[in-house]
Design a protein around this motif. Structure first.
Motif, PDB file in Angstrom:
ATOM      1  N   ILE A 467       0.836  -1.204   0.000  1.00 34.68           N
ATOM      2  CA  ILE A 467       0.000   0.000   0.000  1.00 34.68           C
ATOM      3  C   ILE A 467       0.871   1.253   0.000  1.00 34.68           C
ATOM      4  N   HIS A 468       1.924   1.232   0.808  1.00 37.00           N
ATOM      5  CA  HIS A 468       2.806   2.392   0.910  1.00 37.00           C
ATOM      6  C   HIS A 468       3.418   2.736  -0.449  1.00 37.00           C
ATOM      7  N   SER A 471       0.926   3.937  -3.071  1.00 39.84           N
ATOM      8  CA  SER A 471       0.500   5.320  -2.834  1.00 39.84           C
ATOM      9  C   SER A 471       1.560   6.332  -3.248  1.00 39.84           C
ATOM     10  N   ALA A 488      -4.861   2.546  -1.176  1.00 41.16           N
ATOM     11  CA  ALA A 488      -3.671   3.176  -1.757  1.00 41.16           C
ATOM     12  C   ALA A 488      -4.039   4.471  -2.472  1.00 41.16           C
TER      13      ALA A 488
END
Length: 593
Positions: A467-468, A471, A488
Motif C-alpha cells: 500500500i505504501h 501510494s 492506496a
C-alpha cells in the motif's frame, strides 16, 4: 587512511549539499531578477548531478552507519553529519525546490507567451478544466470500443488498414490528454493549488488532533467506540475504522478503537500504528449505548456501516459543509481527499514501522516516474471480480507513459512499474511479456498474501509495504473491487494536490462500502438510441452503479424511474455535502502557506 579519507569526504559533501540548500532557499526568497533565476537554476542543476555521482560512488564503498560510528572523526562533524541525515535534506529536495522555482519564473514571464501569476482560480475554471479531461477520456473509451467492434466485422485485409485508424486515434487521444494535463503548469495557478492543499491538510490534521486530544478528562466528554475486528481483509477492516472515524469527526466525538485479538496483529492496532488518542482509551469506553442514542448518550458504539440505522446525511461519502467549497475547487474527488486525511491521522506508523518502510524504500531504490499496478487474484476472482490478464493492466501503463512523454518531450526516463499482487506467478508473467519495463515488487510479499498465510503480523507488514509504495506512485492501474487499491488511492491524495485523475480502474468506479447513494446530475438531455440505453432530461438525478469504460455507465434515473445504460459524458458527479462539527477552537494561519 584511505577509508578515513573517503568518510571525511562524504561528510564534506554532506555539508556542501546543505550549504547549497541554504543558498538556494535564500535565493528563492529574495531574488527578483529573472536572469539570476535562470543562471542559478542551471548552476544548481549541475551541482546536484555532480553530487549524485559522487555520493553514489562513496556510498558504494562505505556503509553510512559505520561511517558515523568511526571514533577518529571529529565529534562535531559526526553530530552535524547525523543531524543532516536526520533532517532529510537530500538531492531530491533540491530538485523539488528547483521545480517550484522554475514554475515561479514562468509565472513572472508574462511577456513571453506564458501566463502571469494570479492569486487563485475560480470554482468554474477548476471544474471546467477537470470536466474537459473527463470528457476527453470518455470520448476515447467510446470511440475505441466502437472502432474495435467495427474491426471484428472486416476482412483480414481491411482489418490491417482499420487497425491503423485505431492506432492513429489512440495516439491523437494521448496528445490531447497531454495538452490538457499541462494546463496546470502554465495557467499561473499551481502555486495557489499547492498552498491550498497544504493549508487544508494542516487544518484537517489540527482538527483531528483537537478531536482526539480533548482538554477535559475523557470521562467528561461525549465519545464513540468502534471495534476494528470486522472479520474481513485488511483493506476492509481499515475502511470500517475510517467509517467510524468519519462519524467521530462529523459529530465531534473522539474515537476509541477496540482492537484486542486483531487477526492481523493479536497485540492490537496500537502496536502497529500510534494510538488514536493518548487520553481517550478503552478504559473510558464502558457502558456504550446503541447508535440510536448518538445525540444524547455519553458513550456510543458505532455499528458496521451496513447495519447503521438511522442513516444520516453526514455518513460516507459526504464532506463537511464548512470546507466543502474549498475541497470542491481543489480536488476532483473531495471525499477521497477527505478520507485520505482521516487515514493520515489514524494510520500514523509506530517508529519501528516507519523505520522498516524507510529501509525498504532505500533498498529497492524507488524512483519516479513510476506506475503502480495492483493485481488481485485468489479469493476475489470469480466471486467479487473478474479475471484480468496482466496485459490489460499494462495497456493503461503504456498509455500513461506515452502521455507523460508527450507532456515532457525533452525528458529521458525509464519505464518503471511497482507491482503488488497476491499471486506470485504474476511477477514472472509480467517480466516475460514486458521486458522493456523495470518491475519492482516482492514475490515473498505476494506469497504471504495467499489465503493460508494472509492473516498475521508478517503478512500485515507485506500488505503495508504494498500500500505504501502504491501510494507513492504517479499513477495507479488496478481493480476498485479490491479495497487495497482503494486504500492506496486514498493515501495517495495526501501528497498530491489533485490526484483524482491518477488512476485507471479496470472494473468499478470508486466507492466506499456501505455508502449513502452515489448520484450524478444530467448536464445534457439524452435520447436513447443504443440498446439498453434510457432517455433523460437535463437536471435529472441519476443513481450510478458503475462505468463500463466504453462510453456508457449503468444506473437509474431517479426522476423518471428508468434504468439501464446512459452516456457517461452527459453527467457530472454530485458531491454530498453535509453539516458536521466545525471545530471553532481550531485556527490555521493561511499566510504561512
Amino acid at each position: 587512511m584511505l577509508l578515513f579519507g573517503n568518510k571525511f569526504y562524504l561528510i564534506f559533501i554532506s555539508f556542501w549539499i546543505f550549504g547549497l540548500y541554504c543558498i538556494f532557499t535564500s535565493f528563492h526568497s529574495t531574488s527578483n531578477n529573472n536572469k539570476v533565476f535562470e543562471d542559478r537554476i542551471e548552476y544548481l542543476q549541475n551541482e546536484v548531478d555532480l553530487l549524485r555521482q559522487k555520493l553514489t560512488q562513496l556510498q558504494s564503498k562505505n556503509n553510512i552507519n559505520d561511517q558515523v560510528k568511526v571514533g577518529k572523526i571529529d565529534k562535531n562533524l559526526k553530530k552535524a553529519y547525523s543531524s543532516y541525515f536526520s533532517e532529510n535534506i537530500p538531492c531530491q529536495e533540491l530538485e523539488n525546490e528547483m521545480k517550484r522555482l522554475k514554475r515561479q519564473l514562468r509565472s513572472k514571464n508574462s511577456g513571453d507567451g506564458t501566463t502571469s501569476s494570479r492569486e487563485e482560480p475560480s470554482m468554474e475554471y477548476e471544474k471546467l478544466r477537470r470536466k474537459i479531461e473527463m470528457q476527453a477520456r470518455e470520448l476515447t473509451y467510446f470511440t475505441t470500443d466502437q472502432l474495435n467492434k467495427i474491426s471484428e466485422k472486416l476482412t483480414d485485409d481491411d482489418k490491417q488498414k482499420w487497425n491503423n485508424v485505431i492506432l492513429r486515434f489512440a495516439d491523437q487521444s494521448r496528445v490531447l490528454l497531454a495538452s490538457i494535463r499541462n494546463i496546470t503548469e502554465v495557467d499561473g495557478y499551481q502555486l495557489w493549488r499547492e498552498r491550498e492543499h497544504a493549508s487544508l491538510s494542516k487544518l484537517m490534521q489540527t482538527r483531528l488532533n483537537s478531536l482526539q486530544s480533548p482538554i477535559k478528562p475523557c470521562e467528561n466528554v461525549k465519545r464513540v467506540t468502534c471495534n476494528i475486528n470486522k472479520g474481513c481483509g485488511y483493506g476492509c477492516e481499515i475502511h470500517h475504522a475510517m467509517h467510524c472515524f468519519h462519524i467521530a469527526y462529523a459529530i465531534g466525538r473522539p474515537l476509541i478503537l477496540f482492537s484486542d485479538g486483531w487477526r492481523y496483529n493479536p497485540g492490537g492496532f496500537d502496536q502497529i500504528f500510534l494510538p488514536p488518542s493518548q487520553n481517550c482509551t478503552t478504559s473510558s469506553a464502558t457502558g456504550a449505548s446503541s447508535w440510536s442514542n448518538y445525540e444524547t448518550a455519553d458513550v456510543v458504539e458505532i455499528p458496521l456501516i451496513d447495519n447503521i440505522y438511522p442513516r444520516k446525511d453526514f455518513m460516507p461519502m459526504a464532506v463537511p459543509e464548512d470546507i466543502a467549497e474549498r475541497l470542491i475547487r481543489l480536488h476532483g474527488n473531495p471525499f477521497v481527499w477527505f478520507t485520505g486525511q482521516l487515514m493520515k491521522y489514524l494510520l500514523r506508523p509506530q517508529p519501528w514501522l516507519k523505520e522498516f518502510m524507510e529501509k525498504k524504500y532505500e533498498s529497492i531504490k524507488f524512483e519516479v516516474p513510476i506506475v503502480g499496478v495492483h493485481v488481485r487474484r485468489t479469493d476475489k476472482v470469480g466471486s467479487e471480480a473478474a479475471f484480468h490478464d496482466i496485459s490489460e493492466y499494462m495497456k493503461h501503463v503504456e498509455d500513461y507513459y506515452t502521455i507523460y512523454q508527450y507532456q515532457n518531450p525533452n525528458v529521458n526516463f525509464t519505464k518503471r512499474v511497482f507491482l503488488a499482487t497476491d499471486e506470485p506467478a504474476v511477477f514472472s508473467d509480467a517480466r516475460s511479456k514486458f521486458p522493456n519495463y523495470i518491475f519492482y515488487g516482492d514475490t515473498a510479499v505476494a506469497q504471504s498474501a495467499q489465503l493460508n498465510t494472509r492473516y498475521g503480523t508478517e503478512s500485515l507488514k507485506g500488505v503495508l509495504l504494498d500500500i505504501h509504495f502504491l501510494s507513492l506512485c504517479d499513477y495507479l492501474v488496478c481493480t476498485f473491487s479490491s479495497q487495497i487499491c482503494r486504500v492506496a488511492y486514498e493515501i495517495m491524495q495526501q501528497r498530491l494536490v489533485d490526484g483524482a485523475w491518477r488512476v485507471q480502474p479496470l472494473d468499478d468506479v470508486y466507492y466506499f462500502g456501505g455508502q449513502n447513494a452515489h448520484n450524478q446530475r444530467a448536464v445534457l438531455p439524452n435520447k436513447a438510441v443504443w440498446p439498453n440505453e434510457f432517455s433523460f432530461q437535463r437536471g435529472d438525478i441519476i443513481g450510478t452503479e458503475g462505468n463500463h469504460w466504453d462510453g456508457f455507465s449503468k444506473g437509474s434515473d431517479k426522476t423518471n424511474g428508468q434504468t439501464g445504460l446512459y452516456p457517461s459524458y452527459k453527467t457530472e458527479e454530485i458531491v454530498n455535502v453535509a453539516k458536521m462539527h466545525t471545530y471553532p477552537e481550531v485556527r490555521v494561519n493561511i499566510d504561512e502557506f
